[in-house]
Structure formats: structure tokens, C-alpha cells
Motif scaffolding. Structure first.
Motif, mmCIF file in Angstrom:
data_model
loop_
_atom_site.group_PDB
_atom_site.id
_atom_site.type_symbol
_atom_site.label_atom_id
_atom_site.label_comp_id
_atom_site.label_asym_id
_atom_site.label_seq_id
_atom_site.Cartn_x
_atom_site.Cartn_y
_atom_site.Cartn_z
ATOM 1 N N ASP A 192 108.003 -20.257 39.404
ATOM 2 C CA ASP A 192 108.973 -19.583 38.689
ATOM 3 C C ASP A 192 108.698 -19.111 37.282
ATOM 4 O O ASP A 192 109.139 -18.136 36.769
ATOM 5 N N SER A 195 106.575 -15.889 37.776
ATOM 6 C CA SER A 195 107.740 -15.139 38.452
ATOM 7 C C SER A 195 108.543 -14.440 37.207
ATOM 8 O O SER A 195 108.637 -13.185 37.251
ATOM 9 N N LYS A 196 108.901 -15.150 36.302
ATOM 10 C CA LYS A 196 109.706 -14.617 35.354
ATOM 11 C C LYS A 196 108.922 -14.001 34.305
ATOM 12 O O LYS A 196 109.314 -12.864 33.473
ATOM 13 N N ALA A 197 107.820 -14.374 33.872
ATOM 14 C CA ALA A 197 107.066 -13.875 32.889
ATOM 15 C C ALA A 197 106.585 -12.531 33.073
ATOM 16 O O ALA A 197 106.477 -11.524 32.457
ATOM 17 N N PHE A 198 106.161 -12.231 34.564
ATOM 18 C CA PHE A 198 105.613 -11.033 34.787
ATOM 19 C C PHE A 198 106.732 -10.304 35.514
ATOM 20 O O PHE A 198 106.371 -8.922 36.324
ATOM 21 N N ARG A 199 107.884 -10.704 35.750
ATOM 22 C CA ARG A 199 108.899 -10.000 36.609
ATOM 23 C C ARG A 199 108.522 -9.406 37.955
ATOM 24 O O ARG A 199 108.680 -8.356 38.488
ATOM 25 N N ILE A 200 108.029 -10.291 38.690
ATOM 26 C CA ILE A 200 107.705 -10.267 40.134
ATOM 27 C C ILE A 200 108.079 -11.535 40.918
ATOM 28 O O ILE A 200 108.506 -12.528 40.172
ATOM 29 N N SER A 201 108.099 -11.318 42.197
ATOM 30 C CA SER A 201 108.637 -12.435 43.108
ATOM 31 C C SER A 201 107.876 -13.506 42.912
ATOM 32 O O SER A 201 106.768 -13.281 42.917
ATOM 33 N N GLU A 202 108.237 -14.610 43.451
ATOM 34 C CA GLU A 202 107.485 -15.711 43.829
ATOM 35 C C GLU A 202 106.500 -15.611 44.741
ATOM 36 O O GLU A 202 105.521 -16.231 44.862
#
Length: 215
Positions: A192, A195-202
Motif C-alpha cells: 500500500d 501503491s500510494k507513492a506511485f498512484r497504481i493499484s496493489e
């Protein structure tokens, strides 16, 4: 009060006074020593046991295999491979590139790097702390410098193999190759967070991480 300030100034000068240079001619690394404490260098070999060959390193002679995911290979000539540079604050690498090969974005936390293009055409660059990219096309004979601690890369944009020799002002500059640092650490970074850092899904994080998982 003035006397106190004077003594404080003298104390600060004395505290900061030191000799940053070597206190001996050399300190060839003794990699067989049982001494596990290393402070800015490895334990010294007994000077009486030092030979001329301790100051010779032949590891950069041969081309490295570029048959890997990046199409490049770094052959290191640091203190872990070249005992003679211990405490001298210098080291060298050889980097071989297949056509289209890349030395991916990475950081040397302990050294500035200077690269000399021996063969080929390289696109080299680094990114500053305010996210400005400085990049340059390099031809045979060109030299490019990468400031200490900044993210940088080299990319073979030519049609043939390429090779650079790089030098550092550290006997062990260290390297954090960002794809492996972020997606192949042990233990791994939480999905997560990535995911949040790169703005992509897990799910995408898991897919990327599977490519860089430690062997």
C-alpha cells in the motif's frame, strides 16, 4: 563574559582540529582479518606482508556479460575487490552496455562519480533535489560527472555495444539501484505504501515486485 567566549572559541577550534589525511603511507585491506569492526575502511594488512600485487587490480580488463534484464553490467573495482585502495578514498568501475542497454536510475550515497566513455554513444543524466533533469549525449572520449547522492543513469543509445570507465572519490561508494531498492527490498516495502507513492493499484505493485524479488 569575554573570557568565557574566548575559551569557548578555543575549545571549538581544538575540537574541530584534525588531520583528514592518511597517517601512514597505505593501508592495504586485510579481508581475512577476524576484526569485524570497520570504521571508514577495512583492517590493515601487516605492512611487512604487503606486496606490489596488492596495488594491482585486473578485474576491469574483460568485458562483462550484458545478458540480463537491463542489458548492462557493472564490474566494480572498490575496496571489496581491490584491497590496495583501502582508506585512499578512490575506486573505479567498468560498465558494459549491449545496444539499448541501460544502467538504471541509481544513487551512490558516499561518492561523486565521473564517467569516461571508452566506446559507444551514451545518454547520461542526473536529477537534482528540485527534480530538474540534466542529461547529455556522450560520444567516445567524453567525460560526464554525477554529483554525490543524486539519482542518475546511463543509457546506450547507439547501434553497437558501449563501455564506460567510472571513478569515485570513495573506496566504497555504495549503490542503491532504485528498481531493486523500491520493489526488491528485504523485507519488502508494504504494497500500500508503493501503491500510494506511485498512484497504481496493489495488483500492479505485486506484478512489478515479482520482477525484482530477491533470488
Amino acid at each position: 563574559m569575554i573570557l568565557c567566549l574566548l575559551w569557548l572559541s578555543i575549545a571549538l577550534v581544538l575540537t574541530g582540529a584534525y588531520d583528514p589525511d592518511l597517517l601512514q603511507d597505505f593501508c592495504v585491506a586485510d579481508n581475512t582479518s577476524a576484526d569485524t569492526v570497520k570504521v571508514n575502511g577495512f583492517p590493515c594488512k601487516d605492512p611487512k606482508m604487503v606486496k606490489a600485487s596488492d596495488f594491482l587490480f585486473q578485474g576491469l580488463r574483460n568485458e562483462g556479460s550484458t545478458n540480463n534484464i537491463f542489458g548492462s553490467l557493472v564490474t566494480a573495482g572498490n575496496v571489496e575487490k581491490f584491497a590496495g585502495v583501502n582508506t585512499l578514498g578512490i575506486s573505479m568501475n567498468r560498465v558494459d552496455f549491449a545496444p539499448g542497454g541501460v544502467n538504471p536510475p541509481h544513487i551512490h550515497p558516499r561518492a561523486t562519480e565521473i564517467a569516461f566513455v571508452v566506446e559507444g554513444t551514451i545518454l547520461a543524466g542526473f536529477i537534482t533535489t528540485n527534480n530538474t533533469l540534466f542529461s547529455q549525449k556522450l560520444e567516445k572520449g567524453d567525460v560526464f560527472v554525477f554529483p554525490r547522492g543524486l539519482v542518475h543513469f546511463q543509457y546506450n543509445i547507439g547501434a553497437s555495444s558501449a563501455m564506460t570507465i567510472t571513478a569515485f572519490n570513495s573506496q566504497l561508494p555504495g549503490a542503491q539501484v532504485l528498481p531493486f531498492t523500491l520493489f526488491g527490498s528485504t523485507p519488502p516495502l508494504p504494497n500500500d505504501v508503493l501503491s500510494k507513492a506511485f498512484r497504481i493499484s496493489e495488483e500492479v505493485v505485486k506484478k512489478i515486485s515479482s520482477k525484482f524479488a530477491p533470488n
